[in-house]
Design a protein around this motif. Structure first.
Motif, PDB file in Angstrom:
ATOM      1  N   ASN A 146       0.139  -7.484   1.993  1.00 41.52           N
ATOM      2  CA  ASN A 146       1.123  -8.409   1.416  1.00 41.52           C
ATOM      3  C   ASN A 146       1.844  -9.201   2.500  1.00 41.52           C
ATOM      4  N   HIS A 147       2.186  -8.548   3.602  1.00 45.54           N
ATOM      5  CA  HIS A 147       2.834  -9.278   4.694  1.00 45.54           C
ATOM      6  C   HIS A 147       1.901 -10.331   5.293  1.00 45.54           C
TER       7      HIS A 147
ATOM      8  N   TRP B 274     -11.204  -4.325  11.291  1.00 44.64           N
ATOM      9  CA  TRP B 274     -10.778  -2.944  11.346  1.00 44.64           C
ATOM     10  C   TRP B 274     -10.115  -2.430  10.083  1.00 44.64           C
ATOM     11  N   GLU B 275      -9.931  -3.235   9.071  1.00 42.38           N
ATOM     12  CA  GLU B 275      -9.112  -2.790   7.942  1.00 42.38           C
ATOM     13  C   GLU B 275      -9.539  -1.403   7.451  1.00 42.38           C
ATOM     14  N   HIS B 276      -8.535  -0.535   7.228  1.00 39.85           N
ATOM     15  CA  HIS B 276      -8.768   0.810   6.711  1.00 39.85           C
ATOM     16  C   HIS B 276      -8.535   0.805   5.207  1.00 39.85           C
ATOM     17  N   ASP B 277      -9.588   1.006   4.447  1.00 38.64           N
ATOM     18  CA  ASP B 277      -9.420   1.032   3.004  1.00 38.64           C
ATOM     19  C   ASP B 277      -8.652   2.263   2.531  1.00 38.64           C
ATOM     20  N   ASP B 278      -8.509   3.274   3.391  1.00 38.94           N
ATOM     21  CA  ASP B 278      -7.896   4.516   2.935  1.00 38.94           C
ATOM     22  C   ASP B 278      -6.486   4.733   3.464  1.00 38.94           C
ATOM     23  N   HIS B 279      -5.914   3.765   4.215  1.00 41.74           N
ATOM     24  CA  HIS B 279      -4.558   3.988   4.692  1.00 41.74           C
ATOM     25  C   HIS B 279      -3.582   3.864   3.524  1.00 41.74           C
ATOM     26  N   PRO B 280      -2.653   4.813   3.353  1.00 41.38           N
ATOM     27  CA  PRO B 280      -1.818   4.833   2.147  1.00 41.38           C
ATOM     28  C   PRO B 280      -0.890   3.635   1.996  1.00 41.38           C
ATOM     29  N   ARG B 281      -0.548   2.972   3.096  1.00 45.64           N
ATOM     30  CA  ARG B 281       0.401   1.849   3.041  1.00 45.64           C
ATOM     31  C   ARG B 281      -0.257   0.527   3.402  1.00 45.64           C
ATOM     32  N   ARG B 282      -1.581   0.470   3.308  1.00 46.14           N
ATOM     33  CA  ARG B 282      -2.261  -0.749   3.761  1.00 46.14           C
ATOM     34  C   ARG B 282      -1.896  -1.960   2.911  1.00 46.14           C
ATOM     35  N   HIS B 283      -1.553  -1.753   1.641  1.00 47.04           N
ATOM     36  CA  HIS B 283      -1.206  -2.900   0.799  1.00 47.04           C
ATOM     37  C   HIS B 283       0.106  -3.544   1.240  1.00 47.04           C
TER      38      HIS B 283
ATOM     39  N   GLY C 142      -5.268  -7.362  -5.039  1.00 39.54           N
ATOM     40  CA  GLY C 142      -5.436  -7.080  -6.460  1.00 39.54           C
ATOM     41  C   GLY C 142      -4.085  -6.910  -7.143  1.00 39.54           C
ATOM     42  N   PRO C 143      -3.887  -5.807  -7.866  1.00 44.69           N
ATOM     43  CA  PRO C 143      -2.621  -5.610  -8.578  1.00 44.69           C
ATOM     44  C   PRO C 143      -1.508  -5.028  -7.725  1.00 44.69           C
ATOM     45  N   HIS C 144      -1.772  -4.775  -6.454  1.00 45.94           N
ATOM     46  CA  HIS C 144      -0.826  -3.993  -5.654  1.00 45.94           C
ATOM     47  C   HIS C 144       0.104  -4.880  -4.824  1.00 45.94           C
ATOM     48  N   ALA C 145       0.859  -5.719  -5.522  1.00 41.88           N
ATOM     49  CA  ALA C 145       1.900  -6.515  -4.861  1.00 41.88           C
ATOM     50  C   ALA C 145       3.050  -5.602  -4.458  1.00 41.88           C
ATOM     51  N   THR C 146       3.756  -5.995  -3.405  1.00 40.42           N
ATOM     52  CA  THR C 146       4.931  -5.243  -2.951  1.00 40.42           C
ATOM     53  C   THR C 146       6.141  -6.182  -2.944  1.00 40.42           C
ATOM     54  N   PRO C 147       7.336  -5.679  -3.255  1.00 43.05           N
ATOM     55  CA  PRO C 147       8.512  -6.560  -3.270  1.00 43.05           C
ATOM     56  C   PRO C 147       8.743  -7.267  -1.937  1.00 43.05           C
ATOM     57  N   ALA C 148       8.625  -6.513  -0.839  1.00 42.49           N
ATOM     58  CA  ALA C 148       8.741  -7.121   0.489  1.00 42.49           C
ATOM     59  C   ALA C 148       7.348  -7.540   0.950  1.00 42.49           C
ATOM     60  N   PRO C 149       7.199  -8.761   1.463  1.00 36.96           N
ATOM     61  CA  PRO C 149       8.244  -9.710   1.844  1.00 36.96           C
ATOM     62  C   PRO C 149       8.472 -10.825   0.826  1.00 36.96           C
TER      63      PRO C 149
ATOM     64  N   GLU D 232      -7.560 -18.451   3.935  1.00 37.32           N
ATOM     65  CA  GLU D 232      -7.467 -17.097   4.481  1.00 37.32           C
ATOM     66  C   GLU D 232      -6.580 -16.220   3.597  1.00 37.32           C
ATOM     67  N   ALA D 233      -5.491 -16.805   3.071  1.00 37.90           N
ATOM     68  CA  ALA D 233      -4.622 -16.036   2.175  1.00 37.90           C
ATOM     69  C   ALA D 233      -5.375 -15.583   0.937  1.00 37.90           C
ATOM     70  N   ALA D 234      -6.294 -16.411   0.440  1.00 37.70           N
ATOM     71  CA  ALA D 234      -7.045 -16.058  -0.757  1.00 37.70           C
ATOM     72  C   ALA D 234      -7.825 -14.766  -0.562  1.00 37.70           C
ATOM     73  N   ALA D 235      -8.392 -14.585   0.619  1.00 36.79           N
ATOM     74  CA  ALA D 235      -9.132 -13.349   0.893  1.00 36.79           C
ATOM     75  C   ALA D 235      -8.216 -12.138   0.807  1.00 36.79           C
ATOM     76  N   LEU D 236      -6.977 -12.306   1.276  1.00 37.82           N
ATOM     77  CA  LEU D 236      -6.012 -11.210   1.199  1.00 37.82           C
ATOM     78  C   LEU D 236      -5.603 -10.931  -0.235  1.00 37.82           C
ATOM     79  N   PHE D 237      -5.366 -11.982  -1.023  1.00 39.76           N
ATOM     80  CA  PHE D 237      -4.974 -11.770  -2.413  1.00 39.76           C
ATOM     81  C   PHE D 237      -6.083 -11.072  -3.202  1.00 39.76           C
ATOM     82  N   GLN D 238      -7.311 -11.400  -2.893  1.00 33.43           N
ATOM     83  CA  GLN D 238      -8.417 -10.712  -3.558  1.00 33.43           C
ATOM     84  C   GLN D 238      -8.376  -9.226  -3.250  1.00 33.43           C
ATOM     85  N   ARG D 239      -8.058  -8.883  -2.007  1.00 32.66           N
ATOM     86  CA  ARG D 239      -8.015  -7.484  -1.607  1.00 32.66           C
ATOM     87  C   ARG D 239      -6.784  -6.777  -2.182  1.00 32.66           C
TER      88      ARG D 239
END
Length: 324
Positions: free
Chosen positions: A272-273, A259-268, A295-302, A286-293
């Motif tokens: 990250n969580h 279901w992932e929404h590529d257009d949700h403004p806070r999906r990154h 990309g550069p958009h890391a968030t401080p939390a968590p 499985e984490a690798a697939a998330l890191f690929q998605r």
């Protein structure tokens, strides 16, 4: 009890000419995430030009999650309150500058540079100009999360949710506060998990609130680590090893695949969580697939939880998962 670390807030790294932060820079945090239009409007506002922000908010319309995200990011700029006052003077009946001013005063209050009561009054004024808009209530919720009693937080959340039942940022703030309550029961019986699972179950199948139970686990770990009840290394804490945690992780990862929404403004933030939880649970593939998605958009939390350096923690986890 020692003070809990903040949920949000990290300096932005210098951007490339494209506007994106460098993928290999572990300290590259930008609250705008992948919203290129927001970055453009923010840069124009920093130069004293408000037309781009005015147009941005006009075209955002009643996409409430996106409106809240964009206004929150604009409001964090150092001179946002001054810009908003000028804009409001030019358009005294416009809700957009009123909400921007309210959120700017909220962020100043959270930094100790503004009277919280003045920020609350500005939020009330903005709410009067835009009765259907949940964003002024997001400002009140941010204040209550940091400075108010839980009854105030609950009341503001109820008003916000009445306007937008699936508000992403609001649910994160509520979960973060509830996670700080002490628990007298078993490790996986804390009420924050029940709250998050109930919200996820009550949302539509494609709602990003499906990931809220993973967020709840991260917030509970943050609270435990901040009070010395969990180790600073989340991977060594065993926090994600129980049957409930495994069930939630499986369900949330499966939801993301479908279901992932590529257009949700806070999906990154969700990505990250989820990457953080999978890393801590020892599931690097499985984490690798998330890191690929991500990309550069890391968030401080968590990644900052456990009082760690978030850039270094993100970079190390990504390197282990991707093998580079």
């Amino acid at each position: 009890m020692p003070p809990l670390p903040p949920l949000l807030g990290a300096p932005r790294a210098p951007a490339h000419p494209s506007g994106d932060t460098a993928e290999d820079d572990p300290g590259a945090f930008d609250d705008a995430l992948d919203d290129a239009e927001l970055r453009t409007a923010r840069a124009a506002l920093a130069q004293g030009r408000r037309q781009a922000a005015r147009s941005l908010l006009l075209h955002t319309g009643d996409d409430w999650d996106r409106r809240g995200h964009r206004l929150t990011v604009l409001a964090q700029e150092p001179y946002a309150a001054a810009w908003a006052r000028d804009w409001l003077h030019a358009e005294p009946c416009s809700a957009d500058p009123a909400v921007l001013l309210a959120l700017a005063l909220v962020h100043r209050a959270l930094r100790g540079k503004e009277d919280p009561e003045r920020a609350r009054e500005a939020c009330a004024t903005a709410a009067g100009l835009a009765p259907a808009d949940p964003t002024p209530w997001l400002g009140l919720l941010l204040l209550a999360r940091a400075l108010g009693p839980e009854r105030e937080l609950r009341a503001d959340f109820a008003e916000l949710r009445r306007r937008h039942p699936e508000h992403h940022h609001a649910h994160h703030l509520l979960v973060a506060r509830v996670a700080e309550r002490p628990s007298g029961g078993r490790a996986e019986s804390h009420e924050v998990y029940d709250l998050a699972e109930l919200a996820a179950a009550g949302a539509p199948a494609d709602s990003p609130l499906a990931v809220l139970p993973v967020v709840a686990y991260a917030e509970r770990y943050r609270a435990l680590a901040a009070t010395g009840l969990a180790p600073a290394d989340p991977a060594a804490s065993g926090h994600w090893s129980g049957p409930r945690a495994r069930r939630i992780l499986n369900a949330c990862f499966d939801w993301w695949l479908e279901w992932e929404h590529d257009d949700h403004p806070r999906r990154h933030i969700d990505l990250n969580h989820l990457a953080f939880a999978l890393t801590c649970a020892g599931r690097p593939a499985e984490a690798a697939a998330l890191f690929q998605r991500i990309g550069p958009h890391a968030t401080p939390a968590p990644w900052s939880y456990g009082r760690r350096d978030p850039g270094a923690a993100f970079h190390a986890a990504r390197t282990r998962a991707l093998g580079r």
